[in-house]
Design an enzyme around this catalytic site. Sequence first.
Site, PDB file in Angstrom:
ATOM      1  N   MET A  53      43.005  36.400  37.620  1.00  0.00           N
ATOM      2  CA  MET A  53      44.403  36.119  37.935  1.00  0.00           C
ATOM      3  C   MET A  53      44.503  35.689  39.390  1.00  0.00           C
ATOM      4  SD  MET A  53      46.308  39.791  37.874  1.00  0.00           S
ATOM      5  CE  MET A  53      45.762  41.208  38.814  1.00  0.00           C
ATOM      6  N   ARG A  96      46.811  47.674  36.851  1.00  0.00           N
ATOM      7  CA  ARG A  96      47.114  48.809  37.718  1.00  0.00           C
ATOM      8  C   ARG A  96      46.589  50.118  37.105  1.00  0.00           C
ATOM      9  NH1 ARG A  96      53.108  46.785  39.882  1.00  0.00           N
ATOM     10  NH2 ARG A  96      52.228  45.480  41.539  1.00  0.00           N
ATOM     11  N   TYR A 128      44.248  46.897  46.290  1.00  0.00           N
ATOM     12  CA  TYR A 128      44.536  45.756  45.416  1.00  0.00           C
ATOM     13  C   TYR A 128      45.362  46.164  44.193  1.00  0.00           C
ATOM     14  CZ  TYR A 128      39.973  46.675  42.862  1.00  0.00           C
ATOM     15  OH  TYR A 128      38.919  47.199  42.171  1.00  0.00           O
ATOM     16  N   GLU A 129      45.876  45.148  43.508  1.00  0.00           N
ATOM     17  CA  GLU A 129      46.832  45.318  42.405  1.00  0.00           C
ATOM     18  C   GLU A 129      48.108  46.029  42.864  1.00  0.00           C
ATOM     19  OE1 GLU A 129      46.496  43.619  39.942  1.00  0.00           O
ATOM     20  OE2 GLU A 129      44.382  43.124  40.169  1.00  0.00           O
ATOM     21  N   GLY A 130      48.526  45.751  44.079  1.00  0.00           N
ATOM     22  CA  GLY A 130      49.705  46.394  44.641  1.00  0.00           C
ATOM     23  C   GLY A 130      49.294  47.628  45.407  1.00  0.00           C
TER      24      GLY A 130
END
Length: 586
Positions: A164, A297, A436-438
């Site tokens: 992504m 997540r 990462y991933e927020g």
Amino acid sequence: MPATYQPPVATMRFLLEDVLDFDAQMAQLPGFEDASADLAAEVLTVAGRMCADRLAPLNLPGDAAGSKLVDGKVITPPGFAEAYAEFVAAGWSGLAGDPAFGGQGLPRTVQIMLDEMVSAANLSFGLFPGLTRGAAEALAAHGSDELKATYLEKLVTGEWCGAMALTEASAGTDLGLLRTRADPRDDGSYSIIGTKIFISSGDQDFGNNVVHLVLARLPDAPAGVKGISLFLVPKLLPGDARDWTERNAMSVGALEHKMGIHAQPTCVMNYDGATGWLVGEAGRGLNAMFTMMNAERLFVGIQGLGLADAATQAAVTYARERLQGRGADGSGPVPIIAHADVRKMLLAGRAFVEPARALAAWTAIRMDVAERHPDPVVSAAAHADVALLTPVIKAAFTDFGFETTVLAQQVFGGHGYIHEAGMEQFVRDARITQIYEGTNGVQAMDLVSRKVTMEGGAPLRSYLDMIAADLAKADPALTDPLAAQMRDALALLETASETIAAAAGDTDRLGAAATEYLNLFALVSLGWMWLRILAASPALGATRTPQAYAAMARYYATYMLPRTALHAARIAAGPEPVMALDEELF
């Protein structure tokens, strides 16, 4: 040499069979009637062997070698391409995938347990199938029939990889700032132009296609997140011969030089008029991408858990073998596991890993219920539970996971600082999971600003009621002193939840309280899982004595659960201590 990784399949089976009532819950779900703890254990035993025997031995040398960019081509460490081919051939990539597209159709619960073992054995490797699965789920949910027919089976089985592409140099958390554009073509495709950074699994040398899901703007798109669309952009195009040898107009500009996950190629991707196709509706790309991001997540939280377990296993092995100092009776030298300070560090790892694995499995079961239960009310309630737990698992598991790897490294003393022991790699690899991933701060803000108050607070109320119900029926002979401590901790969480709900719209108050509330929520949730583990522990018999779990839970109750009072005090203090200092005085 690093300690040998031991897949925790026996513990996983105990959780499914005796703690979480897996068989009965799966029996209610169409398509999963034959799923059982026995079947899960059989599958996970075979998967665990591959993780221990094939993936773990590649972890340390893969970190030392790293991925490289040579003449524009990504070269992964020796053995990775072959291991990936074996992983796919064995069907592990499609374990929970839709059978209509080549998957095995097993419950997501089994998939998440596999994810833990892969992450523990080799995090850099695990990102390849993990991101591919996320891309497949986003495509399945939002792609056109034509795109699904062309790409989905190869993604589900892992024959092709997925990635992504969200982040840009000027657009990280605030994706509304992204500049990559998508210009329509007459044939229905789009020309994708822009540069993305931090793209995990952006390319590799496995000899297959890499399907990128790219966020970009159409020419007439408004500013902000409502102007973002999602596009499928493959590395290889079918070409006139449909042989998938034509290279798309995209390239790896550089590999990021990172603190950890060195074997994972984290790419700067250039899209120079690359051919792409719209996924979902124009202007709703972020909505489509969140299908992948939410799955990722949870996956990242499981990475934190896996790394914590692997590091703790290694530390326990070392502490049993390393002789140093005198025992309480003056004899010695003794294994360092005899020393109280070392025991505290080891127990901190065990006391986190065991209930975290249970909470992950509980959440995974709720995901299966959400996706398949025939009663829409039951399904909706499960969806709400998953939404509530997603930011908690991502942030708390990675925060506590990193903390655990640091403690495990400390057990090794100076040897923990040396690469050959493998411990400093666990610390470096675990650190990215908090980012990462927020970032975990973003997850905490999601929890306090959206999840606590969603549906008028009903899902939160239901969740807290489940914990209270288990507390009310707790057998003191099995669960004290944990149960007594949990009553106090749950009361703190109830009060803090009211404070958060009342602060809706107050950005400073929510921001100051967010990480404190998430950690308070997580500590109570892990305590809840300890209650359930202790209640079921007599079923363990000789495989792992109930006394072992009782001792771990006692440590959790007396050393870790008291943190809830600290978090509650900080929440009650409000935003003033955080906001009082003028910016220029920092």
